[in-house]
Design a protein around this motif. Sequence first.
Motif, short mmCIF file in Angstrom:
data_model
loop_
_atom_site.label_atom_id
_atom_site.label_comp_id
_atom_site.label_asym_id
_atom_site.label_seq_id
_atom_site.Cartn_x
_atom_site.Cartn_y
_atom_site.Cartn_z
N SER A 321 0.81 -1.21 0.00
CA SER A 321 0.00 0.00 0.00
C SER A 321 0.85 1.27 0.00
O SER A 321 0.33 2.35 -0.25
N ALA A 322 2.15 1.13 0.27
CA ALA A 322 3.01 2.32 0.26
C ALA A 322 3.02 2.96 -1.12
O ALA A 322 3.13 4.19 -1.25
N TRP A 323 2.90 2.13 -2.20
CA TRP A 323 2.92 2.68 -3.55
C TRP A 323 1.74 3.62 -3.79
O TRP A 323 1.89 4.66 -4.43
N SER A 324 0.57 3.27 -3.27
CA SER A 324 -0.60 4.13 -3.49
C SER A 324 -0.38 5.51 -2.89
O SER A 324 -0.72 6.53 -3.51
N SER A 325 0.21 5.55 -1.71
CA SER A 325 0.47 6.84 -1.08
C SER A 325 1.52 7.63 -1.85
O SER A 325 1.36 8.83 -2.09
N VAL A 326 2.57 6.96 -2.27
CA VAL A 326 3.62 7.64 -3.04
C VAL A 326 3.07 8.14 -4.36
O VAL A 326 3.34 9.28 -4.79
N ARG A 327 2.28 7.31 -5.03
CA ARG A 327 1.70 7.70 -6.33
C ARG A 327 0.81 8.93 -6.18
O ARG A 327 0.90 9.88 -6.97
N ALA A 328 -0.08 8.92 -5.18
CA ALA A 328 -0.97 10.06 -4.97
C ALA A 328 -0.17 11.32 -4.65
O ALA A 328 -0.50 12.42 -5.14
N MET A 329 0.88 11.17 -3.88
CA MET A 329 1.71 12.32 -3.52
C MET A 329 2.41 12.90 -4.74
O MET A 329 2.45 14.12 -4.95
N ILE A 330 2.95 12.03 -5.60
CA ILE A 330 3.67 12.50 -6.79
C ILE A 330 2.72 13.16 -7.77
O ILE A 330 3.02 14.21 -8.34
N ILE A 331 1.54 12.57 -8.00
CA ILE A 331 0.57 13.16 -8.93
C ILE A 331 0.11 14.52 -8.44
O ILE A 331 -0.01 15.48 -9.20
N SER A 332 -0.14 14.61 -7.14
CA SER A 332 -0.56 15.90 -6.57
C SER A 332 0.53 16.95 -6.74
O SER A 332 0.26 18.10 -7.11
N ALA A 333 1.78 16.56 -6.51
CA ALA A 333 2.89 17.50 -6.67
C ALA A 333 3.08 17.89 -8.13
O ALA A 333 3.41 19.03 -8.44
N ALA A 334 2.86 16.93 -9.04
CA ALA A 334 3.03 17.23 -10.47
C ALA A 334 1.95 18.18 -10.97
O ALA A 334 2.19 18.99 -11.88
N ASP A 335 0.75 18.11 -10.41
CA ASP A 335 -0.34 18.98 -10.84
C ASP A 335 -0.21 20.40 -10.29
O ASP A 335 -0.71 21.35 -10.90
N ASP A 336 0.45 20.55 -9.17
CA ASP A 336 0.57 21.86 -8.52
C ASP A 336 1.86 22.55 -8.98
O ASP A 336 2.96 22.10 -8.68
N ASP A 337 1.67 23.64 -9.73
CA ASP A 337 2.86 24.32 -10.26
C ASP A 337 3.65 25.05 -9.18
O ASP A 337 4.74 25.56 -9.45
N ARG A 338 3.14 25.12 -7.96
CA ARG A 338 3.88 25.72 -6.85
C ARG A 338 4.37 24.67 -5.85
O ARG A 338 4.84 25.01 -4.77
N SER A 339 4.25 23.39 -6.22
CA SER A 339 4.70 22.33 -5.32
C SER A 339 6.22 22.32 -5.22
O SER A 339 6.93 22.82 -6.10
#
Length: 440
Positions: A321-339
């Motif tokens: 389940s660690a992958w799901s958390s990492v994946r969600a974190m990376i996608i969220s950071a990729a979508d936010d231009d101020r991340s």
Amino acid sequence: MNRTKKNKPDSVGARRTGLPAFAYTEADEEKQRGVRRMKMFATGLLVLVAVIFALATWAKNAGAGPWAGYVAAAAEAGMVGALADWFAVTALFRHPLGIPIPHTAIIPNKKDQLGASLGSFVGENFLSEGVVRGRLRALGIGERLGAWLAEPAHADRVTAELSTALRGALTVLRDSDVQAVVGEAITRRADSMEIAPGVGKTLEKVVTDGAHHRAVDLICARAHDWLVTHADSVMDAVEGGAPGWTPRFVDRKVGDRVYRELLRFVTEMRDMPGHPARGAIDRFLTDFASDLQSDTETRARVERMKSDLLARPEVQDVIASAWSSVRAMIISAADDDRSELRLRARASLLSLGARLASDGRLQSKLDGWVEGAAVYVVNTYRAEITSLISDTVSSWDAEHTSRKIEAHIGRDLQFIRINGTVVGALAGLLIYTVAHALGG
């Protein structure tokens, strides 16, 4: 009148080779109309010199004067030149007058050989290591890339494109596949590594630095607070373990005595940094750290505990389940231009661009990498690249190929006919003049 034999249609050749069909486009047809106009002009010029020849010959025979001989000679040579060049130009694309004269219809008949020759020419003269290295070195890719990346707008663009690509890649990947791979990789890595010596070294350093004292302080403090709060529970436990034949007041007194001694002991441990029990804990941890590093039995027991722990379903579920958390974190950071991810990526690109633009050694290193990669591709896949040319040409229909080539270069070839007419006429006039002068 016989026609040039056609090869298989484009679609058949394309199916045979797996290459796109050869297309004769509207633009090609427009060029072909221009070729036809030039053909009419060149043919008209041939007809003109033929008429002039006929009239000049008639005038000469009619006694019109010496000039008629000069004109007739020029027109006669012009006809010869025009016909010779017409034959040469026509022979490239078809049999003149439909007659299968040897070495005519060169392009339809020699199409495959021309394709193979073109592929070999490209391979020898464009895909050689020296040519590739020289061309890439002249481009100065490192310096140009650095100057381009040093522009904030370009760094922003690259960051956005990388974020889009990263988001797309993470979206395409199936969670179950990645989780299985991650879980297997972590488990395999953990199984292949013996953790006891590493744990022993870490514990030894902790004890040497005294970093464990805070943990002991916390445990003593919590134990003291628990004893204060649960005094009745401690005394009940002591009384419950007493023999049944002893009086209850004796059990109560023993329980109270045990509780008070236990509370005193914990209180002293909490308040006295030099308490003997603390020293005993230090010695125990030191011995345990040594056993973890050198004692075979202790190390084996730790490895068995590690294997048992990794085999538990709960642990495997946490790893997967660690992958799901990492994946969600990376996608969220990729979508936010101020991340932080995108800001750091942008800063890294700007820094890389500035270094590339000014650091000659870094430029040379990057240029060397690019040249090496290009040379590797050329040396490894030269045959495949050149065969693409020969196979593509081979897949084309002969007649359509001839038409397309004629559409593109036929207009210029008609100037050969025109020039042949003019040059032939001038040459004929010169020859006639020299011959007449020598004869006179």
